[in-house]
Structure formats: C-alpha cells, structure tokens
Write an enzyme that holds these catalytic residues in place. Structure first.
Site, short mmCIF file in Angstrom:
data_model
loop_
_atom_site.label_atom_id
_atom_site.label_comp_id
_atom_site.label_asym_id
_atom_site.label_seq_id
_atom_site.Cartn_x
_atom_site.Cartn_y
_atom_site.Cartn_z
N SER A 191 25.20 5.70 1.70
CA SER A 191 23.95 5.77 1.27
C SER A 191 24.66 5.47 -0.01
O SER A 191 25.17 5.56 -0.93
CB SER A 191 22.58 6.33 1.09
OG SER A 191 22.34 5.90 0.30
N HIS A 225 -5.33 -0.27 4.54
CA HIS A 225 -5.89 1.11 4.96
C HIS A 225 -6.80 0.31 6.46
O HIS A 225 -7.47 1.38 6.86
CB HIS A 225 -6.94 2.42 4.16
CG HIS A 225 -5.30 2.66 3.14
ND1 HIS A 225 -4.92 4.29 3.75
CD2 HIS A 225 -5.46 2.56 1.70
CE1 HIS A 225 -4.51 4.59 2.39
NE2 HIS A 225 -4.82 3.86 1.66
N TYR A 233 -2.54 10.44 2.57
CA TYR A 233 -2.40 9.64 3.53
C TYR A 233 -2.78 9.92 4.84
O TYR A 233 -4.05 8.91 5.68
CB TYR A 233 -1.30 8.58 3.58
CG TYR A 233 -1.79 7.09 4.34
CD1 TYR A 233 -1.77 6.30 3.88
CD2 TYR A 233 -1.22 7.64 6.14
CE1 TYR A 233 -1.33 4.83 4.84
CE2 TYR A 233 -1.33 6.62 6.55
CZ TYR A 233 -1.47 5.43 6.15
OH TYR A 233 -0.45 4.39 6.68
N SER A 263 9.70 0.65 0.85
CA SER A 263 11.98 0.60 1.24
C SER A 263 12.21 0.88 2.39
O SER A 263 13.01 1.04 3.07
CB SER A 263 12.71 1.21 -0.05
OG SER A 263 11.46 2.29 -0.56
N ASP A 318 4.31 -2.09 8.06
CA ASP A 318 4.79 -2.41 7.37
C ASP A 318 6.00 -2.98 8.03
O ASP A 318 7.13 -3.06 7.58
CB ASP A 318 5.89 -1.43 5.89
CG ASP A 318 4.72 -0.47 5.01
OD1 ASP A 318 3.77 -1.31 4.87
OD2 ASP A 318 3.98 0.43 4.40
#
Ligand code: GLA
EC number: 2.7.1.6
Length: 390
Positions: A68, A35, A221, A127, A172
């Site tokens: 997918s 964070h 978040y 992911s 990320d």
C-alpha cells in the site's frame, strides 16, 4: 488527475515485473438517504472522480503480496488460509474480499498487488468501500470471473461485516461498483434496483471535511442499527407483515409510536422520514428543482442531528456556515456521521465565493483549515489499464 504511470513504475520497481492490469473504484458522497440502507430503504449517492487504484499481476502460486503506497506498508497471505489481522485494519479489507470470493466457490490465483488512492481517508467518503470494490474487481480481472456489480458489492460488504467488524449497509459498495458519470443513483436497498438521475449543469456538489473523526464511530453505528432492528421487532405485533423500517410510514408511527421506548422512537422517526425525503429529493433533482432538493437536504441534517444523533458540533457548524454562504441551496452531514464531511448543493456560478466563505468561516469558528472539494460525479469500478500479456 491521478497519474497511472507513477503507480505502474512503482509496481515494477517493487515487484521486479510490470503489472498486467490496473483497476480503479471511486469513493462516494451521499446526497441524501442516510442510515436508510440497512433498513431496506432508499439512498441517493454519487460516485466521486477520486478513486482507489490497484495495479496487479497474477502469480503461479496461492500467495497474495500487497503493497500500500498510502500506508507505506506491505502484507502477504496464502489464499488457502486467510485469517483476520488483529493489528492492521487496512489488510483486512483485502483479505476479507479474497475470502468472500473464495467462499462463493470462485477459484483464485495468487497475485502481486500495489494499491494507491486519492480518496481522502477518514473523511466519510468511503475510501474503504473503494478499496474493497477495487480489490474485488482486480481479482475478477486476473481470474476471468464475471460478477454483476451488485454481486461484487455484496462480497465487498461481507468483507466489512466479517473482517472489519462494521455492520454497514450496501450503499457505499454499490455506488463504488455501479456509479455513472454525471449522475447520482437512487438506489432501492431492498432489491438493489437503481435509477440514475443527472446532476443539473447549473449545480455543483461541494464536500467539506470537518477534520473530525470519532474513534467510537464503528460501535455507535452498530448500536444505531440494533436500535432500528428493535423498533421493527416492537412494531411487528401492531403492523403485521413488516420486515424493516422501510415498511413503516409516518402515519404508522403517529399511531403506534408509543410502543417504542423513548430512545428508539426518534431512530425510527428519522429512518421513516428520511426514506420519504430521499424519494422526494430524487424527484426534485430529476425535475431540476434545486430549491426543493436543498430544503430536503437541510431537513435530513436536522433529523440526523436531533433524532438519529449522529452529527457533531463541527458538522453542524459547517452546515450553518453553508446555509449563510452565497449560492447554497442546501447542506447536510453525509455518510455515517460522528465526524466526516458535509455535502452542499451550490449554484455553479457562485461556487468560488461559496468555497471562500466556507474556508474563512470554518477557520474563524473552529481554528481548523478547510479544503472544500468541488465534486464531479464519476463512474463506477473499471479496468483502466490492461497489458497485452495475460
Ligand atoms: C456508512 C455505511 C453505509 C451507510 C452510511 C449511513 O457510510 O457504510 O452503509 O449506512 O454510513 O447512511
């Protein structure tokens, strides 16, 4: 090892012709620096040896067709008119990245895409960033676009902000784009500069997925992020030229902490102390001081649990178990929190015993089955297959 030949064959069967490119982008685990990225601070992640794969072939029109394998679902959209899908989140990662590239005046051709991944979803191993970066890189390959890894990461982050609705930081996407095998990267999220630090041979990084994922993680978040921005706004009159919590020191908070409401002060305290810990951790790991690194990881967990309040009972249990297990230098929750995984630093010659103790302990304490991952630091995004044809 992921079997590329299976993806190749599945693509050929589904679309009726073979792919011309296959790209991969890794998931990640953050060693420390949680964070801090959206506060212009420091993070210290490593890319995993698990990745999302995109097999692709360009089309002569403006249509993108996607299948997918993980979701057993398909999507089709027109590059001229890309909109959010309100029902299915997974398609928004792809649509958002295509839209982000077009918004940078990068012309795209249509494409057939088939996606698969061996990054566990919902474990806090990013992911989604792996998917965004792999798709963005695939469009680069198909359209001969040269982007720096940093730019690709910004496009991917933008997709998450506008199409997915989480105001995530850059960590990320950046590690998915720029990761280096055998190394963690100390990243300065203000100017996106970074320093690779080798993972010492005598250490192993072990990820334990709690199996818990809270539905409100995204909104919690965004609330934490808003709290950090409020802290900066309230400290500015006293501290002058600060742009982000990155510019605030522990000593500043000791003097001016009273300017912050009681629910905001602990948020600021976490971010400010976590930045200091992250810089110290990179020094410790570079010097091979695993004991020091482990202590900083534990302090990070305590701060995330008590001040930032993003841990959950199962993550605390995993950390407690790890600290009592053989060969463990340190352990903490990793990623955004509200479920997801812990990361532990373990002596290589104790890793089997560590894993066994964790599996038994977690089953006894929670009734849940644990599947620890002993991780190797992998490389960032790359092309893993290119056919002769264009
Ligand atoms: C999520 C976000 C990152 C970062 C971490 C917390 O993984 O996507 O940008 O903010 O949480 O460190």
């Amino acid at each position: 090892m992921y079997e590329l030949s299976k993806l190749y064959a599945a693509f050929e069967q589904y679309f009726g012709h073979p792919p011309t490119r296959i790209a991969r982008a890794p998931g990640r685990v953050n060693l420390i620096g949680e964070h801090t990225d959206y506060n212009d601070g420091f993070v210290f992640p490593m890319a995993l040896d698990r990745a999302t794969y995109v097999a692709a072939r360009p089309r002569n029109d403006q249509i993108v067709r996607v299948f997918s394998i993980k979701f057993r679902d398909e999507d089709q959209f027109d590059l001229q008119q890309i909109v959010r899908d309100e029902r299915r989140q997974w398609v928004n990662y792809i649509r958002g990245v295509a839209k982000g590239l077009l918004a940078r005046d990068l012309p795209l051709r249509g494409a057939d895409l088939m996606i698969d991944s061996d990054v566990p979803a919902g474990s806090g191993l990013s992911s989604s960033a792996a998917l965004e970066v792999a798709v963005g890189y695939t469009f680069q390959l198909l359209n001969n676009i040269n982007l720096l890894g940093e730019e690709l990461a910004l496009v991917a982050q933008g997709a998450e902000h506008t199409f997915v609705g989480v105001k995530c930081g850059i960590m990320d996407q950046l590690i998915a784009a720029l990761g280096e095998a055998g190394h963690a990267l100390l990243i300065d999220c203000r100017d996106l500069s970074y320093r690779p630090v080798p993972i010492p041979a005598e250490a192993r990084v072990v990820v334990c997925d709690s199996g818990v994922r809270h539905r409100l993680a995204g909104s919690e978040y965004n609330q934490r992020r808003a709290g950090c921005e409020e802290a900066v706004r309230l400290l500015k009159p006293a501290l002058g030229k600060i742009q982000a919590l990155r510019d605030v020191r522990s000593s500043d908070l000791a003097t001016y902490g009273h300017l912050l409401p009681p629910d905001v002060l602990p948020l600021a305290r976490h971010v400010v102390s976590e930045n200091e810990r992250t810089l110290a951790a990179a020094e410790a790991l570079a010097a091979g001081d695993l004991v020091k690194m482990g202590q900083l990881m534990v302090a990070s967990h305590v701060s995330l649990r008590d001040d930032y309040r993003v841990s959950v009972r199962e993550l605390d249990t995993l950390v407690d178990l790890a600290l009592a297990a053989p060969g463990c230098f340190g352990s903490r929750m990793t990623g955004g929190g509200f479920g997801g995984s812990t990361v532990s630093l373990v002596a290589a010659d104790h890793v089997d015993a560590f894993v066994a103790v964790m599996v038994d302990g977690y089953a006894i304490r929670t009734g849940r089955k644990l599947q620890p991952l002993v991780c190797t630091a992998g490389a960032g995004v790359s092309c893993v297959y290119a056919s002769e044809e264009e």
